[in-house]
Design an enzyme around this catalytic site. Structure first.
Site, PDB file in Angstrom:
ATOM      1  N   CYS A 135       0.851  -1.180   0.000  1.00 21.93           N
ATOM      2  CA  CYS A 135       0.000   0.000   0.000  1.00 21.93           C
ATOM      3  C   CYS A 135       0.891   1.236   0.000  1.00 21.93           C
ATOM      4  O   CYS A 135       1.787   1.372   0.821  1.00 21.93           O
ATOM      5  CB  CYS A 135      -0.895   0.007   1.237  1.00 21.93           C
ATOM      6  SG  CYS A 135      -2.060   1.379   1.259  1.00 21.93           S
ATOM      7  N   ASP A 182       0.560  -8.679  11.596  1.00 22.92           N
ATOM      8  CA  ASP A 182       0.908  -9.228  12.904  1.00 22.92           C
ATOM      9  C   ASP A 182      -0.281  -9.293  13.856  1.00 22.92           C
ATOM     10  O   ASP A 182      -0.421 -10.253  14.620  1.00 22.92           O
ATOM     11  CB  ASP A 182       2.072  -8.441  13.529  1.00 22.92           C
ATOM     12  CG  ASP A 182       1.777  -6.960  13.677  1.00 22.92           C
ATOM     13  OD1 ASP A 182       1.046  -6.417  12.832  1.00 22.92           O
ATOM     14  OD2 ASP A 182       2.276  -6.354  14.636  1.00 22.92           O
ATOM     15  N   ASP A 225      -8.754   8.785   5.915  1.00 24.02           N
ATOM     16  CA  ASP A 225      -9.125   8.786   4.500  1.00 24.02           C
ATOM     17  C   ASP A 225      -9.652  10.135   4.026  1.00 24.02           C
ATOM     18  O   ASP A 225      -9.811  10.353   2.823  1.00 24.02           O
ATOM     19  CB  ASP A 225     -10.181   7.711   4.221  1.00 24.02           C
ATOM     20  CG  ASP A 225      -9.603   6.302   4.284  1.00 24.02           C
ATOM     21  OD1 ASP A 225      -8.376   6.160   4.182  1.00 24.02           O
ATOM     22  OD2 ASP A 225     -10.388   5.349   4.426  1.00 24.02           O
TER      23      ASP A 225
END
Length: 342
Positions: free
Chosen positions: A116, A124, A304
């Site tokens: 990304c 994890d 975002d």
């Protein structure tokens, strides 16, 4: 599309209808792998990620059919528990099939997802959660390989409220015997939508939208029809577009509760926000005030929407401060705004 030509200087005016949420539909599509029958999803947006996820489901044996904004998925035919690298690398959300495969088949072989550009999205927390639930997870030739070694739910404490990890663990737990409790869970609306979808299939999940989610595993999940929630980031982008152009924009098909952090910041700037039945009206003003923003997990200000708000703040006389706490590379647009005079 290689280029966009934008002719500015005009106020945006008119109405726009918001699509279904991409961040909600992708985990719901993955969860359809656990269905013993047919899933009908309404309000599906037209995005490449949807097509890639559809390909992934078909590789795993499910049958996927699209009719305009409706997606029909038959998970009964799913027979494979391995998602190869050639499909996983095309979409970072491909890791969301891990939980459903573990829940249904008790084993999974999934390649690490694609990278990304805005920052790392490590697995994890997903792996840690699966291990707490009684799954053995190991890495082999670029694959995450999971196998059930204990049939009981466990308590999972997330180090940070990761959306993807919360979704993946929730899906796996839906068909894992026993009770699984997720603490410090992410609270995003998309997780609530996933809970609603799973419960309508027969899952037993409580607490989505809070920081503790409780899941009682079941043996079978059945057919369901579900309408995905509106995309709050698409809605927010149109809201900022209306404000930055000093326009008058009517935005239809939104859940105003999901937009409260953005609405609060736009109001601080001086944008007039008028909620109405099923939508929001955004009225721009000639002059705005500066403000400071710090991105945070929901219900804080969404990362975002950070770039869109920076573009708006760059048009306002004075100094605003933006702090990004979610992704380490999410200021790549700064250089471009500077080229334009910001």
């Amino acid at each position: 599309m290689e280029r966009l030509l934008v002719r500015g200087g005009k106020a945006l005016k008119g109405q726009v209808e918001i699509s279904g949420s991409k961040n909600a539909i992708l985990p719901i599509m993955a969860a359809s792998l656990m269905c013993c029958g047919e899933v009908i999803l309404n309000g599906v947006p037209e995005l490449d990620d949807i097509n890639v996820m559809s390909e992934a489901l078909e590789l795993l044996g499910a049958k996927v059919k699209r009719e305009d904004r409706v997606l029909i998925i038959n998970g009964r035919t799913a027979c494979s528990n391995e998602l190869p690298e050639n499909i996983s690398r095309r979409m970072r959300a491909s890791n969301l099939v891990m939980g459903p495969l573990l829940g249904r088949f008790k084993e999974a072989r999934v390649a690490y997802p694609g990278g990304c550009a805005i920052g790392s999205r490590p697995m994890d927390l997903h792996v840690k959660g699966f291990r707490h639930m009684g799954y053995q997870i190991r890495e082999e030739h670029g694959l995450m390989i999971g196998t059930a070694v204990a049939d009981q739910g466990k308590e999972v404490m997330l180090d940070v409220p990761s959306v993807g990890a919360t979704e993946n663990i929730m899906m796996a737990a839906a068909m894992t015997p026993g009770t699984t409790i997720i603490r410090n869970a992410a609270r995003e609306p998309e997780i609530v939508d996933l809970q609603n979808f799973l419960n309508r299939m027969g899952a037993r999940i409580k607490g989505a939208g809070l920081d503790t989610i409780r899941i009682e595993g079941v043996n079978v999940l059945g057919s369901v029809e579900h309408t995905v929630i509106p995309d709050r980031i698409e809605a927010g982008t149109y809201m900022v577009a209306g404000a930055i152009s000093r326009g008058d924009v009517w935005i239809e098909n939104v859940v105003t509760e999901h937009l409260q952090p953005l609405m609060a910041k736009l109001a601080e700037v001086g944008v007039e926000i008028i909620p109405w039945s099923g939508g929001i009206r955004v009225l721009g003003r000639p002059h705005y005030r500066t403000t400071d923003i710090k991105t945070m997990p929901y219900p804080g200000f969404p990362t975002d929407m950070q770039a869109q708000m920076m573009a708006l703040l760059a048009t306002i006389s004075g100094t605003s401060i933006i702090v990004e706490t979610i992704f380490e590379n999410r200021f790549m647009h700064v250089a471009e705004l500077r080229r334009m005079g910001g």
